[in-house]
Design a protein around this motif. Structure first.
Motif, PDB file in Angstrom:
ATOM      1  N   PRO A  44       0.821  -1.215   0.000  1.00  0.00           N
ATOM      2  CA  PRO A  44       0.000   0.000   0.000  1.00  0.00           C
ATOM      3  C   PRO A  44       0.856   1.268   0.000  1.00  0.00           C
ATOM      4  O   PRO A  44       0.343   2.363  -0.100  1.00  0.00           O
ATOM      5  CB  PRO A  44      -0.793  -0.117   1.296  1.00  0.00           C
ATOM      6  N   VAL A  45       2.166   1.120   0.095  1.00  0.00           N
ATOM      7  CA  VAL A  45       3.061   2.269   0.112  1.00  0.00           C
ATOM      8  C   VAL A  45       3.494   2.572  -1.311  1.00  0.00           C
ATOM      9  O   VAL A  45       3.929   1.696  -2.039  1.00  0.00           O
ATOM     10  CB  VAL A  45       4.302   1.977   0.995  1.00  0.00           C
ATOM     11  N   ALA A  46       3.364   3.863  -1.701  1.00  0.00           N
ATOM     12  CA  ALA A  46       3.780   4.278  -3.037  1.00  0.00           C
ATOM     13  C   ALA A  46       5.031   5.122  -2.938  1.00  0.00           C
ATOM     14  O   ALA A  46       5.204   5.882  -1.991  1.00  0.00           O
ATOM     15  CB  ALA A  46       2.659   5.075  -3.703  1.00  0.00           C
TER      16      ALA A  46
END
Length: 115
Positions: A44-46
């Motif tokens: 979920p980390v960009a």
């Protein structure tokens, strides 16, 4: 009776056993966490490039500003303030003219002293 030669024990000395157990536990823990992170799920980390952007949120916070030191100014004669030669917050030096006072009584005394 003759002496029987003893073969050395295959076990590690007692001083090295706790260190070996700690290393083995660390290897097992790292292997487990690495295996858990190798799934096909997307994170979920960009990751984005770093850059400047306008502030999108403004926060109001109450504050009080006070002077480090205060000084009281006095004049040798009464009168009205004709001009102020410094700005608020400006640093001043000893002997610097800060203000000019228009004083009729001081002018009268100067005139009398000259006569």
């Amino acid at each position: 009776m003759g002496r029987v030669a003893r073969t050395p024990s295959p076990r590690l000395p007692a001083a090295r056993r706790p260190r070996l157990v700690t290393v083995l536990l660390a290897v097992v823990a790292l292997t487990g966490t690495t295996a858990a992170s190798c799934g096909d799920d997307t994170s979920p980390v960009a990751v984005a490039p770093v850059g400047r952007a306008p502030v999108s949120e403004v926060i109001d916070a109450p504050a009080t500003v006070t002077a480090r030191a205060a000084a009281t100014l006095t004049a040798p004669a009464d009168g009205t303030l004709a001009s102020l030669r410094v700005r608020p917050g400006q640093r001043v030096a000893r002997g610097q003219v800060l203000a000019v006072i228009d004083s009729p009584s001081a002018r009268d005394r100067l005139t009398q002293a000259r006569d």
